[in-house]
Design a protein around this motif. Sequence first.
Motif, PDB file in Angstrom:
ATOM      1  N   ASN A 139     -25.699 -12.620  12.314  1.00 38.53           N
ATOM      2  CA  ASN A 139     -25.059 -12.799  11.013  1.00 38.53           C
ATOM      3  C   ASN A 139     -23.556 -13.020  11.209  1.00 38.53           C
ATOM      4  OD1 ASN A 139     -23.710 -12.240   8.510  1.00 38.53           O
ATOM      5  ND2 ASN A 139     -25.515 -11.162   7.799  1.00 38.53           N
ATOM      6  N   LYS A 142     -21.241 -10.324   9.528  1.00 39.60           N
ATOM      7  CA  LYS A 142     -21.169  -9.030  10.211  1.00 39.60           C
ATOM      8  C   LYS A 142     -20.393  -9.139  11.519  1.00 39.60           C
ATOM      9  CE  LYS A 142     -25.429  -7.148   8.203  1.00 39.60           C
ATOM     10  NZ  LYS A 142     -26.788  -6.634   8.475  1.00 39.60           N
ATOM     11  N   SER A 175     -16.105 -10.583   4.688  1.00 38.17           N
ATOM     12  CA  SER A 175     -17.348 -10.652   5.458  1.00 38.17           C
ATOM     13  C   SER A 175     -18.578 -10.629   4.565  1.00 38.17           C
ATOM     14  CB  SER A 175     -17.410  -9.486   6.453  1.00 38.17           C
ATOM     15  OG  SER A 175     -16.317  -9.521   7.336  1.00 38.17           O
ATOM     16  N   SER A 176     -18.505  -9.889   3.460  1.00 40.95           N
ATOM     17  CA  SER A 176     -19.641  -9.815   2.525  1.00 40.95           C
ATOM     18  C   SER A 176     -19.932 -11.180   1.911  1.00 40.95           C
ATOM     19  CB  SER A 176     -19.356  -8.795   1.420  1.00 40.95           C
ATOM     20  OG  SER A 176     -19.227  -7.499   1.961  1.00 40.95           O
ATOM     21  N   SER A 179     -21.480 -13.407   4.564  1.00 38.45           N
ATOM     22  CA  SER A 179     -22.875 -13.017   4.769  1.00 38.45           C
ATOM     23  C   SER A 179     -23.775 -13.560   3.666  1.00 38.45           C
ATOM     24  CB  SER A 179     -22.999 -11.486   4.816  1.00 38.45           C
ATOM     25  OG  SER A 179     -22.347 -10.968   5.960  1.00 38.45           O
TER      26      SER A 179
END
Length: 207
Positions: A139, A142, A175-176, A179
């Motif tokens: 990912n 992450k 990052s969220s 993702s």
Amino acid sequence: MKKIINILLGCLILSIGVLILRHSHLVTGGTVGLSLSFSYIFNLPFTLLFFIINIPFYIFSFIQMGWKFTVSTILAVTIVSMLTSVDQFIPAFNMNPLAGAIIGGIINGFGLSILFLNKASLGGLNILALFLQKKCNWNPGKVNFVFDCLVVLSGIYFIGALKGMLSILSIFFTSSIISFYKKKIANSIQSEQDKEMYKVKSKVIAN
């Protein structure tokens, strides 16, 4: 043409995010974060440091990701360097660190996602994250978060513990969002690989 316009849009969004973080006296991850930290420490222009730090990663990118990705990345880094250089013409202002962390992190997340979806990056650890997704299906959001945390932790001494924690909060938002787009990013990278393989096969058949 559409790809170039999207890269320009991603760079513009990212530049806004970087300036928000800078005026909040926060850092972020990757070469952007390193450049921000060094600009605080050495009182040198972010633009110059950002361009120089990325040079070794261009070589890695050319070997592992191909020349098209590398050229797109160099283009993106150059554009962001140019856009953030307008900071010297902006009247000095300070932004609330908590608001800056949230807003800057979200904006950077969208900017990076646009670049990734158009087979470009901001160089540095972004390249490694996309390489690991390509080779290991990791990912990228992450992976970016882990790399970025290490960069922020290395700079906590210079920005302080509180602003260090807020910087980590900022990269959490970044990052969220990355993702969230991980499947589209993976498909984008795979489609580029398929095109390259098709070209190679076509040349072999032609010969």
